[in-house]
Design a protein around this motif. Structure first.
Motif, PDB file in Angstrom:
ATOM      1  N   PHE A   5       0.818  -1.205   0.000  1.00  0.00           N
ATOM      2  CA  PHE A   5       0.000   0.000   0.000  1.00  0.00           C
ATOM      3  C   PHE A   5       0.857   1.262   0.000  1.00  0.00           C
ATOM      4  O   PHE A   5       0.334   2.364  -0.102  1.00  0.00           O
ATOM      5  N   ALA A   6       2.147   1.108   0.058  1.00  0.00           N
ATOM      6  CA  ALA A   6       3.026   2.280   0.016  1.00  0.00           C
ATOM      7  C   ALA A   6       2.937   3.007  -1.301  1.00  0.00           C
ATOM      8  O   ALA A   6       3.388   4.140  -1.434  1.00  0.00           O
ATOM      9  N   PHE A   7       2.329   2.360  -2.314  1.00  0.00           N
ATOM     10  CA  PHE A   7       2.160   2.993  -3.612  1.00  0.00           C
ATOM     11  C   PHE A   7       1.337   4.270  -3.489  1.00  0.00           C
ATOM     12  O   PHE A   7       1.539   5.236  -4.198  1.00  0.00           O
ATOM     13  N   PHE A   8       0.390   4.270  -2.555  1.00  0.00           N
ATOM     14  CA  PHE A   8      -0.471   5.432  -2.413  1.00  0.00           C
ATOM     15  C   PHE A   8      -0.330   6.121  -1.058  1.00  0.00           C
ATOM     16  O   PHE A   8      -0.752   7.236  -0.896  1.00  0.00           O
ATOM     17  N   THR A   9       0.232   5.442  -0.063  1.00  0.00           N
ATOM     18  CA  THR A   9       0.381   6.044   1.246  1.00  0.00           C
ATOM     19  C   THR A   9       1.847   6.053   1.618  1.00  0.00           C
ATOM     20  O   THR A   9       2.434   5.012   1.846  1.00  0.00           O
ATOM     21  N   ILE A  10       2.426   7.231   1.686  1.00  0.00           N
ATOM     22  CA  ILE A  10       3.842   7.352   1.998  1.00  0.00           C
ATOM     23  C   ILE A  10       3.995   7.438   3.512  1.00  0.00           C
ATOM     24  O   ILE A  10       3.444   8.317   4.141  1.00  0.00           O
ATOM     25  N   THR A  11       4.734   6.526   4.074  1.00  0.00           N
ATOM     26  CA  THR A  11       4.984   6.553   5.513  1.00  0.00           C
ATOM     27  C   THR A  11       6.447   6.856   5.739  1.00  0.00           C
ATOM     28  O   THR A  11       6.915   7.916   5.382  1.00  0.00           O
ATOM     29  N   THR A  12       7.198   5.923   6.329  1.00  0.00           N
ATOM     30  CA  THR A  12       8.602   6.166   6.581  1.00  0.00           C
ATOM     31  C   THR A  12       9.398   5.859   5.330  1.00  0.00           C
ATOM     32  O   THR A  12       9.292   4.779   4.777  1.00  0.00           O
ATOM     33  N   THR A  13      10.206   6.795   4.883  1.00  0.00           N
ATOM     34  CA  THR A  13      10.950   6.625   3.642  1.00  0.00           C
ATOM     35  C   THR A  13      12.188   7.485   3.647  1.00  0.00           C
ATOM     36  O   THR A  13      12.248   8.482   4.350  1.00  0.00           O
ATOM     37  N   LEU A  14      13.156   7.082   2.829  1.00  0.00           N
ATOM     38  CA  LEU A  14      14.360   7.882   2.642  1.00  0.00           C
ATOM     39  C   LEU A  14      14.377   8.421   1.225  1.00  0.00           C
ATOM     40  O   LEU A  14      15.409   8.445   0.553  1.00  0.00           O
ATOM     41  N   LEU A  15      13.203   8.820   0.762  1.00  0.00           N
ATOM     42  CA  LEU A  15      13.049   9.323  -0.601  1.00  0.00           C
ATOM     43  C   LEU A  15      13.153  10.830  -0.598  1.00  0.00           C
ATOM     44  O   LEU A  15      12.451  11.503   0.129  1.00  0.00           O
ATOM     45  N   ILE A  16      14.056  11.377  -1.421  1.00  0.00           N
ATOM     46  CA  ILE A  16      14.224  12.819  -1.561  1.00  0.00           C
ATOM     47  C   ILE A  16      13.915  13.179  -2.995  1.00  0.00           C
ATOM     48  O   ILE A  16      14.581  12.719  -3.910  1.00  0.00           O
ATOM     49  N   ALA A  17      12.899  14.006  -3.224  1.00  0.00           N
ATOM     50  CA  ALA A  17      12.485  14.341  -4.587  1.00  0.00           C
ATOM     51  C   ALA A  17      12.694  15.815  -4.850  1.00  0.00           C
ATOM     52  O   ALA A  17      12.363  16.646  -4.026  1.00  0.00           O
ATOM     53  N   VAL A  18      13.259  16.116  -6.003  1.00  0.00           N
ATOM     54  CA  VAL A  18      13.379  17.493  -6.455  1.00  0.00           C
ATOM     55  C   VAL A  18      12.549  17.622  -7.709  1.00  0.00           C
ATOM     56  O   VAL A  18      12.894  17.077  -8.754  1.00  0.00           O
ATOM     57  N   ALA A  19      11.421  18.338  -7.623  1.00  0.00           N
ATOM     58  CA  ALA A  19      10.456  18.344  -8.714  1.00  0.00           C
ATOM     59  C   ALA A  19      10.615  19.567  -9.585  1.00  0.00           C
ATOM     60  O   ALA A  19      10.773  20.666  -9.100  1.00  0.00           O
ATOM     61  N   VAL A  20      10.598  19.329 -10.874  1.00  0.00           N
ATOM     62  CA  VAL A  20      10.495  20.434 -11.826  1.00  0.00           C
ATOM     63  C   VAL A  20       9.359  20.058 -12.764  1.00  0.00           C
ATOM     64  O   VAL A  20       9.577  19.542 -13.838  1.00  0.00           O
ATOM     65  N   ALA A  21       8.129  20.299 -12.267  1.00  0.00           N
ATOM     66  CA  ALA A  21       6.932  19.984 -13.039  1.00  0.00           C
ATOM     67  C   ALA A  21       6.923  18.526 -13.429  1.00  0.00           C
ATOM     68  O   ALA A  21       7.147  17.665 -12.596  1.00  0.00           O
ATOM     69  N   GLU A  22       6.662  18.229 -14.738  1.00  0.00           N
ATOM     70  CA  GLU A  22       6.603  16.847 -15.181  1.00  0.00           C
ATOM     71  C   GLU A  22       7.973  16.307 -15.571  1.00  0.00           C
ATOM     72  O   GLU A  22       8.091  15.220 -16.092  1.00  0.00           O
ATOM     73  N   ILE A  23       9.025  17.083 -15.392  1.00  0.00           N
ATOM     74  CA  ILE A  23      10.389  16.560 -15.439  1.00  0.00           C
ATOM     75  C   ILE A  23      10.828  16.460 -13.989  1.00  0.00           C
ATOM     76  O   ILE A  23      10.932  17.459 -13.297  1.00  0.00           O
ATOM     77  N   ARG A  24      11.067  15.235 -13.534  1.00  0.00           N
ATOM     78  CA  ARG A  24      11.306  15.045 -12.106  1.00  0.00           C
ATOM     79  C   ARG A  24      12.580  14.248 -11.868  1.00  0.00           C
ATOM     80  O   ARG A  24      12.823  13.224 -12.531  1.00  0.00           O
ATOM     81  N   SER A  25      13.386  14.733 -10.942  1.00  0.00           N
ATOM     82  CA  SER A  25      14.598  14.033 -10.532  1.00  0.00           C
ATOM     83  C   SER A  25      14.432  13.563  -9.100  1.00  0.00           C
ATOM     84  O   SER A  25      14.120  14.371  -8.212  1.00  0.00           O
ATOM     85  N   THR A  26      14.607  12.273  -8.868  1.00  0.00           N
ATOM     86  CA  THR A  26      14.378  11.674  -7.559  1.00  0.00           C
ATOM     87  C   THR A  26      15.610  10.906  -7.112  1.00  0.00           C
ATOM     88  O   THR A  26      16.160  10.114  -7.886  1.00  0.00           O
TER      89      THR A  26
END
Length: 434
Positions: A5-26
């Motif tokens: 269910f993490a696909f839709f509910t973000i809980t504990t994560t080490l994900l850092i996202a830098v968003a530039v609209a629909e061009i996204r660097s993660t």
């Protein structure tokens, strides 16, 4: 099972996202979740995903690489994928025939730590790009760069805005023109009635100008994103004017609610305290909005900042109602003692109407607009934007019209012969329930 269910509910994560609209660097660092969502996009019948992944590393060299990979999936399809996992039909989302497999790590070149691939999407729907890690407790690190866009065969141009948002540049531009016209009308009104203009009227003009600039920057922001995938700095200007517009709008509601300038020339201590609460909270709300926008829908802190934004916004909306309620109470008490029944009845009626309008505005923009976002198809995401802007425009028009400067009595001109009728109305009036 809960891990999926993490696909839709973000809980504990080490994900850092830098968003530039629909061009996204993660950047994904030592993440062991079974499913890591990266981005989402609404496709037309002719769309494409360009995916580049670098610096891939994981610690178990004996890992079956076919159990690691990227895929596209719709919300409806993911519900069925979860059912397949629960019933034991499949053991990994990549095994399902309901998802669109983009790339699995068994396609990597020997000793390679990066890859680039392009995937054509011919189904019109909203898809989420996700990474599947079907090896329990396996920590994965990598840099993900995704570019999603639609192709317009009529113009031959690429469209980096999601299918339901492609009309936003035009929508924001149209509303900008409307506010420019409103500003011109307001300036003309202030010039004609300059002998009865108060400080609050100039503050109203400042709010109009900031709102127009906010819409202009948002229109340019979305226009550049639509054509190039990046905002080219317009997002920074949008955040600045959005911040100023938010603070000044809530401050204006408080000032009008207190009757500052046109009813009394000063603010009471409790009214100043409301401003001292609302302004800092608006700063926090705008910081939260920037973080939410820049980290994307699946960023590390996105969920937390959404909760912060909702809490702060609710507190602000409740706080601005108190000065209006205090003014209504004071006017009701004054009507019984100062002998000016007609004038007080007019004021009381106007402040009641203003209270109701502000409550309706808050309810509509916070509840109805959210419901509209939830129930409408991804192709019509622009409708919630139009609804919110129309509600805001209605609030501005109501406020400007009812609190405009007037020649004889700046707000509450009323004939003397109505005094007796007003006195009777105040006596017969039932208590106003807030």
């Amino acid at each position: 099972m809960a891990a999926h269910f993490a696909f839709f509910t973000i809980t504990t994560t080490l994900l850092i996202a830098v968003a530039v609209a629909e061009i996204r660097s993660t950047q994904i660092r030592s993440d062991s979740r079974s499913t890591i969502p990266c981005d989402e996009f609404g496709y037309t019948h002719i769309g494409r995903l360009n995916l580049t992944v670098t610096d891939i590393s994981f610690f178990n060299q004996k890992t079956p690489l076919s159990q690691l990979g990227f895929f596209l999936c719709t919300l409806d399809a993911w519900v069925h994928v979860l059912e397949q996992l629960q019933e034991g039909e499949i053991h990994c989302p990549l095994e399902s025939n309901l998802i669109k497999k983009v790339f699995t790590f068994d396609q990597l070149q020997p000793s390679a730590h990066e890859f680039s691939t392009s995937f054509i999407v011919s189904d019109a729907n909203q898809f989420t790009l996700a990474f599947a890690n079907c090896m329990p407790n396996l920590e994965v690190s990598m840099n993900v760069h995704s570019v999603m866009y639609n192709f317009n065969p009529k113009t031959g141009q690429l469209d980096f805005l999601s299918a339901g948002k492609t009309a936003l540049p035009v929508i924001y531009l149209l509303f900008f023109i409307v506010y420019v016209l409103l500003g011109a009308v307001w300036i003309y009104t202030l010039y004609r009635k300059r002998l009865t203009v108060y400080k609050v009227h100039f503050f109203m003009l400042a709010v109009l100008i900031l709102k127009a600039l906010d819409l202009l920057c948002e229109a340019e922001d979305k226009s550049y994103i639509k054509r190039t995938g990046t905002a080219h700095g317009w997002d920074v200007l949008f955040y600045i004017f959005s911040f100023l517009k938010g603070i000044t709008l809530f401050t204006l509601i408080v000032l009008i609610g207190t009757g500052w300038s046109f009813v009394k020339p000063y603010l009471q201590d409790k009214e100043k305290k409301v401003l001292m609460i609302v302004i800092p909270l608006q700063v926090v709300a705008n910081v939260a909005q920037v973080v939410i926008d820049e980290t994307g829908p699946f960023g590390e802190s996105s969920y937390t900042w959404k909760q912060v934004f909702l809490l702060v916004d609710i507190v602000c909306c409740c706080a601005v109602l108190f000065p209006i309620m205090w003014s209504i109470k004071n006017l009701r008490e004054a009507a019984k003692t100062d002998g000016k029944a007609a004038v007080n009845l007019m004021k009381l009626t106007l402040f009641r109407q203003y209270y109701i309008i502000v409550v309706c505005y808050i309810y509509f923009t916070r509840v109805v607009v959210y419901a509209l976002e939830t129930i409408t198809s991804y192709r019509y995401q622009w409708t919630s934007v139009v609804a919110a802007e129309l509600a805001t425009l209605a609030l501005y028009v109501f406020t400007g019209y009812n609190f405009r400067p007037k020649v004889h009595n700046p707000y509450f001109a009323i004939d003397d012969e109505e005094e007796e009728a007003a006195s009777e109305a105040l006596k017969l009036e039932d208590e106003f329930e807030l």
